[in-house]
Design a protein around this motif. Sequence first.
Motif, PDB file in Angstrom:
ATOM      1  N   GLN A  26       0.812  -1.218   0.000  1.00 57.84           N
ATOM      2  CA  GLN A  26       0.000   0.000   0.000  1.00 57.84           C
ATOM      3  C   GLN A  26       0.846   1.268   0.000  1.00 57.84           C
ATOM      4  OE1 GLN A  26      -3.459   0.205   2.719  1.00 57.84           O
ATOM      5  NE2 GLN A  26      -2.535   2.061   3.541  1.00 57.84           N
ATOM      6  N   GLU A  27       1.837   1.353   0.866  1.00 53.69           N
ATOM      7  CA  GLU A  27       2.644   2.573   0.958  1.00 53.69           C
ATOM      8  C   GLU A  27       3.395   2.834  -0.337  1.00 53.69           C
ATOM      9  OE1 GLU A  27       6.128   4.575   3.792  1.00 53.69           O
ATOM     10  OE2 GLU A  27       5.204   2.668   4.351  1.00 53.69           O
ATOM     11  N   ASP A  30       0.825   3.910  -3.018  1.00 48.05           N
ATOM     12  CA  ASP A  30       0.339   5.267  -2.747  1.00 48.05           C
ATOM     13  C   ASP A  30       1.302   6.301  -3.330  1.00 48.05           C
ATOM     14  OD1 ASP A  30      -1.853   4.321  -1.397  1.00 48.05           O
ATOM     15  OD2 ASP A  30      -1.095   4.789   0.607  1.00 48.05           O
ATOM     16  N   ARG A  34       0.540   8.666  -6.676  1.00 43.83           N
ATOM     17  CA  ARG A  34       0.089   9.960  -6.151  1.00 43.83           C
ATOM     18  C   ARG A  34      -0.122  11.014  -7.245  1.00 43.83           C
ATOM     19  NH1 ARG A  34       2.543   9.941  -1.607  1.00 43.83           N
ATOM     20  NH2 ARG A  34       0.632   9.157  -0.647  1.00 43.83           N
ATOM     21  N   GLU A  37      -3.538  10.552  -8.497  1.00 45.52           N
ATOM     22  CA  GLU A  37      -4.508  10.973  -7.480  1.00 45.52           C
ATOM     23  C   GLU A  37      -4.644  12.490  -7.470  1.00 45.52           C
ATOM     24  OE1 GLU A  37      -4.093  11.307  -2.770  1.00 45.52           O
ATOM     25  OE2 GLU A  37      -4.315   9.223  -3.434  1.00 45.52           O
ATOM     26  N   SER A  61      -6.898   5.546  -0.680  1.00 46.70           N
ATOM     27  CA  SER A  61      -6.135   6.793  -0.742  1.00 46.70           C
ATOM     28  C   SER A  61      -6.934   7.900  -1.416  1.00 46.70           C
ATOM     29  CB  SER A  61      -4.820   6.565  -1.489  1.00 46.70           C
ATOM     30  OG  SER A  61      -4.091   7.769  -1.601  1.00 46.70           O
TER      31      SER A  61
END
Length: 283
Positions: A26-27, A30, A34, A37, A61
């Motif tokens: 996940q990290e 993300d 990004r 996003e 996220s």
Amino acid sequence: MEFKHPTEDDQAARWARAGHIWVEKQELLDGLLRPLEEVLVEGMPADTGGRVLDVGCGTGSTTVAVARRLGPGGRCVGVDISAPMIAAARERAERAGVAASFVVADAADHPFEPASFDAVVSRLGVMFFDDPVHAFTQLRSAAGDGAPLRFVAWRGAAENPFMTTAERAAAPLLPQLPARRPDGPGQFAFADPDKVRGILARSGWGEIGIRPAELPCTLPTSELEGYITRLGPLGMVLPDVDEETRPKVVDAVRAAFEPFVHGPEVRFTAACWVVEARAAASR
């Protein structure tokens, strides 16, 4: 050798397995995604409240980012087919203290209350529908008249070589590696903007706008091997490869990524579409 893994058509089975890996990574993911996003969220009005549906929300996220963007009085609802990813998303939203909730479901068939959302968004979550016209018709029903739709989708494979490097490098050693279906659901299903326009127009969406975006993405070089061996089509089949072949595949694939490696950082450009539309007035 016969691979034992879900087919691309069985999205629920595929994402049950892949979901655990996405939670594990996940990290990393993300950070990698990004920029996508940010381009999704920055196009939304800030501090306007309302209810927004986040389609294919993954580990949440984007849902959390949208909820923050909405400000007080707003709520973002994330929907995803993967139960492990939704569990992680709920934990994330609770830690963040934002107004967000989540549903484990296929957004194409979930019975959302009609006209219950003021906007619909998605980051890379709408290319996997078996019947996209049906799915976007369902999303149109869940949106109020005039509600905006905004999503980010991949352009074609040729414009995103980073995303296919692993399988191309592995193919000579894994002749049974499943080939992508260019006309089926999957990562590059929305590569053709005319196809996307047609899907949305037939689904009750108007004022359709599609623009290209080239977004710089990075990940630590130290994470590259884990990325290429755990995620994507290769990650799905590698656990079933025999012990003699597996290290040969990993070495070949790692070498193929060298053009993207710049010291401590791996860099590539994500070639995407940013798609916007509005829910046409109900007849």
